[in-house]
Scaffold this active site. Structure first.
Site, mmCIF file in Angstrom:
data_model
loop_
_atom_site.group_PDB
_atom_site.id
_atom_site.type_symbol
_atom_site.label_atom_id
_atom_site.label_comp_id
_atom_site.label_asym_id
_atom_site.label_seq_id
_atom_site.Cartn_x
_atom_site.Cartn_y
_atom_site.Cartn_z
ATOM 1 N N ASP A 149 2.177 0.933 3.178
ATOM 2 C CA ASP A 149 1.620 -0.142 4.084
ATOM 3 C C ASP A 149 1.025 0.039 5.262
ATOM 4 O OD1 ASP A 149 1.756 -2.850 4.595
ATOM 5 O OD2 ASP A 149 3.409 -2.825 5.738
ATOM 6 N N GLU A 394 10.828 5.520 0.643
ATOM 7 C CA GLU A 394 10.705 4.750 -0.530
ATOM 8 C C GLU A 394 10.212 5.003 -1.816
ATOM 9 O OE1 GLU A 394 9.447 0.542 0.736
ATOM 10 O OE2 GLU A 394 11.160 0.479 2.126
ATOM 11 N N TYR A 449 15.262 -5.711 4.240
ATOM 12 C CA TYR A 449 14.685 -6.928 4.398
ATOM 13 C C TYR A 449 15.365 -8.265 4.180
ATOM 14 C CZ TYR A 449 11.224 -3.608 6.499
ATOM 15 O OH TYR A 449 10.494 -2.602 7.157
ATOM 16 N N GLU A 485 15.235 0.414 8.231
ATOM 17 C CA GLU A 485 14.210 -0.599 8.568
ATOM 18 C C GLU A 485 14.880 -1.892 8.433
ATOM 19 O OE1 GLU A 485 10.290 -0.196 6.446
ATOM 20 O OE2 GLU A 485 10.364 1.927 6.590
HETATM 21 C C1 GCB Z 1 8.853 -0.926 4.135
HETATM 22 C C2 GCB Z 1 7.894 0.382 4.439
HETATM 23 C C3 GCB Z 1 7.069 0.179 5.608
HETATM 24 C C4 GCB Z 1 6.382 -1.415 5.693
HETATM 25 C C5 GCB Z 1 7.544 -2.584 5.493
HETATM 26 C C6 GCB Z 1 7.014 -3.807 5.372
HETATM 27 O O1 GCB Z 1 9.836 -0.758 3.538
HETATM 28 O O2 GCB Z 1 8.781 1.446 4.736
HETATM 29 O O3 GCB Z 1 6.051 1.055 5.580
HETATM 30 O O4 GCB Z 1 5.458 -1.651 6.601
HETATM 31 O O5 GCB Z 1 8.435 -2.045 4.590
HETATM 32 O O6 GCB Z 1 6.800 -4.249 6.465
HETATM 33 O O7 GCB Z 1 6.819 -4.362 4.470
#
Ligand code: GCB
Length: 572
Positions: A149, A394, A449, A485
């Site tokens: 991303d 990931e 997330y 994250e």
């Molecule tokens: C993730 C990735 C990161 C993305 C992020 C997102 O898990 O490691 O590179 O930018 O999610 O914001 O979706």
């Protein structure tokens, strides 16, 4: 060699046939180095160009360099570089986030004007570093994207050097530090080009003599060692002398250990409070800029952060030097992400191909990842700030073939550096019941997330699910868990009294929820927020102007979450 170079985009792939290295490049375009070229000119075609671009400059080394060894070094040329000095190919290198250098003594004339030309390709494949893929569009052009991303910025991203050494010279220095009670032990190993005697001297931070030794490899003792600590990056200085050559390496004495659920630095439990970040800013793209780097580290300090993951590739060495001096704890990541086709990347019809199947990542891609780990460790092993190697972001860790793909990468890292733990970051599609590789690593690193991609807008459920998942990981592994994250996108300036998705308040609430869960869970060794600042990605419906999970906007203005986090991190 930094400055403004000549530049030509090779839209019709004519450069090789027309031998562009043998004369002045066609056209009149100037390009700054270091910088990505993509956003420098108001030119959509250049921004999205897939293929070759050419850079050219001239160097006139002084006559006093006659008889010395002259080296041309690129700190980062993204992604695939061919270098000519005059009419001769001097170097080829793949992988835009790690340096390469070449002895050009016999190719350059001292006192003369020498032409230096670089052809750079940004074409991606599963075995390029970083990996990506391309497709032909209905309009007949080639479009490509990383399997990750972030935007595929291209260019001479880091400093370019021309330097001279004595002909008989120091080739490499490796140091490792240990502790025996309060005595620091520094094992050093110097590689030289000849066979004369090596001598080393260790000085303290004020320049006072501490210890010395003779020989290419030995151990120095430092009684009552002043340790390198998080937040207090004390550095000794190892001066290596070999004939006419002299080189100095900053040395931080510290130990790293994973003990059950604790991550220990100098024997004391360390709680990670930090961020993932991108080398990304307006205009210069991924081009290194010392001013931006110092500013970003100052903002990290303002936040109260103690650590950083070099998402999603090796950072410039200047950043690690800074972290060494200031006691910033670094998780150092390779560019080997994402090896994962279960995530949706680019247009396709039907189900995704298997990540490690015949159309996916095979032996060539695995070898590229092994090489990426090796080159990273060889470059960064002397930095005390680096406490762990992150070998993959990931990957498809739930897939058939994941173990076979990742195990050789882990083996390479462990063989080269038995002193540091290794990790990979786990994607939400591979919870403990589906994951197949975590036992190979020292820490459980989770990119999570809940509250955004999962349970978006429903923080109560998000919190319950996150807690439950952490319990399941803790049940399975007696290892520390790090949330590598977490976060939510926010549009700077979008506010609501009741937090809703995309507002600054909602982003703050998600980060606060994860902090609460992490603090209350005894297996969790900390939280890294995604991301330090907003950054550019490929064009997608979920990415208005890029990924907006920044605590800061792309031009480094704080969002509400930055103030919130600062309150929590400075006060705790
Ligand atoms: C993730 C990735 C990161 C993305 C992020 C997102 O898990 O490691 O590179 O930018 O999610 O914001 O979706």
């Amino acid at each position: 060699m930094d400055g403004v170079w000549r530049f030509a985009a090779d839209y019709s792939a004519a450069g090789h046939a027309e031998r562009w290295w043998s004369a002045e490049l066609p056209g009149t375009v100037d390009m700054p180095v270091p910088a990505s070229y993509n956003d420098l000119l108001p030119d959509e075609r250049l921004r999205d160009h897939v293929g070759l671009v050419w850079y050219q400059t001239h160097a006139r080394p002084p006559r006093s360099w006659e008889g010395r060894r002259i080296v041309l070094r690129f700190d980062g040329a993204a992604h695939d570089a061919t270098v000519w000095v005059g009419d001769t190919i001097a170097a080829r290198h793949t992988g835009g986030f790690l340096p390469f250098e070449v002895d050009v003594t016999d190719l350059l004339a001292c006192g003369e004007r020498n032409r230096i030309t670089v052809a750079l390709s940004n074409e991606l494949s599963f075995s390029s570093m970083p990996p990506g893929r391309s497709h032909r569009t209905p309009a007949g052009t080639v479009s490509q994207a990383l399997t990750a991303d972030y935007f595929n910025y291209t260019g001479l991203h880091r400093h370019v050097w021309l330097y001279a050494t004595p002909a008989d010279h120091i080739e490499d220095v490796a140091v490792r530090t240990r502790l025996d009670g309060s005595t620091g032990l520094i094992d050093y190993d110097v590689t030289i080009s000849g066979s004369a005697e090596v001598s080393v001297r260790l000085r303290d931070a004020q320049g006072g003599h501490v210890s010395s030794a003779v020989g290419a490899a030995s151990t120095l003792e430092v009684p009552e060692a002043h340790l390198w600590e998080p937040g207090a990056g004390y550095l000794y200085r190892l001066e290596v002398e070999y004939g006419q050559d002299i080189y100095e390496v900053p040395v931080g004495i510290r130990t790293i250990e994973v003990d059950g659920r604790r991550f220990l630095i100098n024997g004391k439990p360390f709680t990670f409070k930090g961020v993932g970040r991108h080398e990304d800013s307006p205009i210069r793209g991924r081009g290194h800029d010392d001013a931006l780097m110092v500013h970003d580290f100052a903002l990290l300090d303002w936040l109260g952060a103690n650590s950083l993951r070099t998402t999603h590739y090796p950072y410039p060495e200047e950043a690690l030097d800074y972290a060494d001096r200031h006691g910033v704890v670094v998780i150092d990541e390779t560019a080997a992400g994402m090896v994962n086709l279960a995530m949706d990347f680019g247009p396709r019809t039907g189900p995704p191909p298997e990540t490690f199947g015949p159309e996916g990542f095979g032996a060539e891609a695995r070898d590229a990842c092994v090489r990426a780990a090796r080159e990273l460790i060889e470059r960064d092993r002397n930095h005390p700030s680096v406490v762990m190697w992150c070998l993959s972001n990931e990957p498809d860790s739930a897939a058939d073939g994941a173990r076979e793909f990742l195990a050789p990468i882990v083996a390479e890292a462990r063989a080269l550096d038995p002193t540091r733990p290794v990790c990979f970051t786990n994607v939400f599609l591979a919870p403990p019941e589906r994951d197949r590789i975590t036992d190979l690593f020292d820490m459980v690193c989770l990119n999570r997330y809940q509250g955004w991609y999962v349970n978006g807008g429903d923080l109560a459920s998000a919190e319950l699910e996150l807690r439950a998942e952490l319990d399941r990981w803790a049940e399975r592994y007696d290892k520390p868990i790090l949330i590598t994250e977490c976060g939510a996108d926010s549009l700077a300036g979008l506010h609501e009294t009741a937090p809703t998705m995309w507002t600054e308040e909602y982003q703050s609430a998600v980060i606060a929820m994860v902090a609460r869960v992490a603090e209350q869970h005894d297996a969790v060794a900390g939280q890294h927020v995604w991301s330090f600042a907003d950054f550019l990605t490929r064009q997608e419906v979920i990415r208005p102007g890029g990924n907006l999970k920044g605590l800061f906007t792309r031009d480094r203005k704080p969002k509400a979450a930055a103030f919130d986090l600062r309150r929590r991190w400075i006060e705790s």
